[in-house]
Enzyme design. Structure first.
Site, short mmCIF file in Angstrom:
data_model
loop_
_atom_site.label_atom_id
_atom_site.label_comp_id
_atom_site.label_asym_id
_atom_site.label_seq_id
_atom_site.Cartn_x
_atom_site.Cartn_y
_atom_site.Cartn_z
N GLY A 1 0.81 -1.22 0.00
CA GLY A 1 0.00 0.00 0.00
C GLY A 1 0.84 1.27 0.00
O GLY A 1 1.83 1.36 0.70
N SER A 2 0.45 2.26 -0.78
CA SER A 2 1.29 3.44 -0.92
C SER A 2 0.54 4.55 -1.65
O SER A 2 -0.65 4.46 -1.91
CB SER A 2 2.57 3.08 -1.68
N ARG A 3 1.29 5.62 -1.99
CA ARG A 3 0.66 6.79 -2.60
C ARG A 3 1.69 7.50 -3.47
O ARG A 3 2.90 7.46 -3.21
CB ARG A 3 0.17 7.70 -1.48
#
Length: 218
Positions: free
Chosen positions: A187-189
């Site tokens: 999960g990341s951005r």
């Protein structure tokens, strides 16, 4: 569909570990066939998820010198005017894309140009949608400049699950629109900081596809 090079070691390690665990449990619970099938199924599903996460789907990307393409698969969670304090040190339009563990996590260059700046920052692991994740989390910043003087800052941000950012950019390298510039595990951005006169083409909560969704035009 190909598997990303960043996942090769992890995929093999998990396969060996899960196979060894199932063989050991199979020996210890030899008479409990149902339990062995259940554990084997769970292991297979988990390993399948690891394979799915590191997938690189075949995709026809859009190349447009007048467009800023999406660097990541995910959902647009921020569109706002803000102060960019690391490189530009002025007001920019920030567009942020949240990548869930189910998204493809390869990151692409949004424009073509010259890599003018790169910097890795160690940091915290706040959830990727936290307002301070852009400045407090582990992150990597890349700035690509066009010959016309325009430029885009792209920031890879680790989330609560992600602990490893890969950035392949180096100062002086030529960036080619929609070619790979990095990878974030789990999960990341990704944040984009664009000029104030950029014409934004996406909406909040909109799904984005790397190399196919136009984030903005010049």
């Amino acid at each position: 569909m190909k598997l990303h090079k960043e996942g090769q070691t992890l995929i093999i390690s998990f396969f060996v570990a899960l196979l060894s665990l199932n063989l050991l449990l199979g020996y210890l619970i030899n008479e409990l066939l149902f339990l062995k099938i259940f554990l084997g199924t769970i292991s297979f599903v988990f390993w399948g998820f690891i394979l799915w996460f590191f997938r690189i789907p075949k995709r026809d990307v859009i190349l447009d010198e007048n467009a800023i393409m999406s660097p990541a698969d995910g959902k647009v969670v921020v569109i706002e005017e803000t102060e960019e304090t690391e490189f530009f040190k002025d007001k920019r339009i920030q567009v942020s894309i949240f990548m869930s563990p189910l998204n493809v996590h390869s990151n692409l260059y949004p424009i073509s140009g010259n890599v003018a700046y790169t910097k890795y920052h160690p940091g915290k692991y706040l959830v990727a949608w936290h307002p301070k994740s852009s400045t407090d989390n582990e992150r990597s910043t890349v700035v690509v400049e066009l010959k016309q003087g325009k430029s885009v800052l792209m920031r890879q941000i680790a989330g609560a699950v992600a602990r490893r950012i890969r950035t392949y950019s180096e100062v002086g390298h030529e960036a080619k629109q929609c070619s790979e510039m990095g990878f974030i595990k789990f999960g990341s951005r990704v944040d984009l900081f664009l000029p104030l006169d950029a014409n934004i083409k996406v909406d909040l909560e909109q799904k984005s596809i790397a190399g196919k969704t136009i984030i903005a035009t010049w």
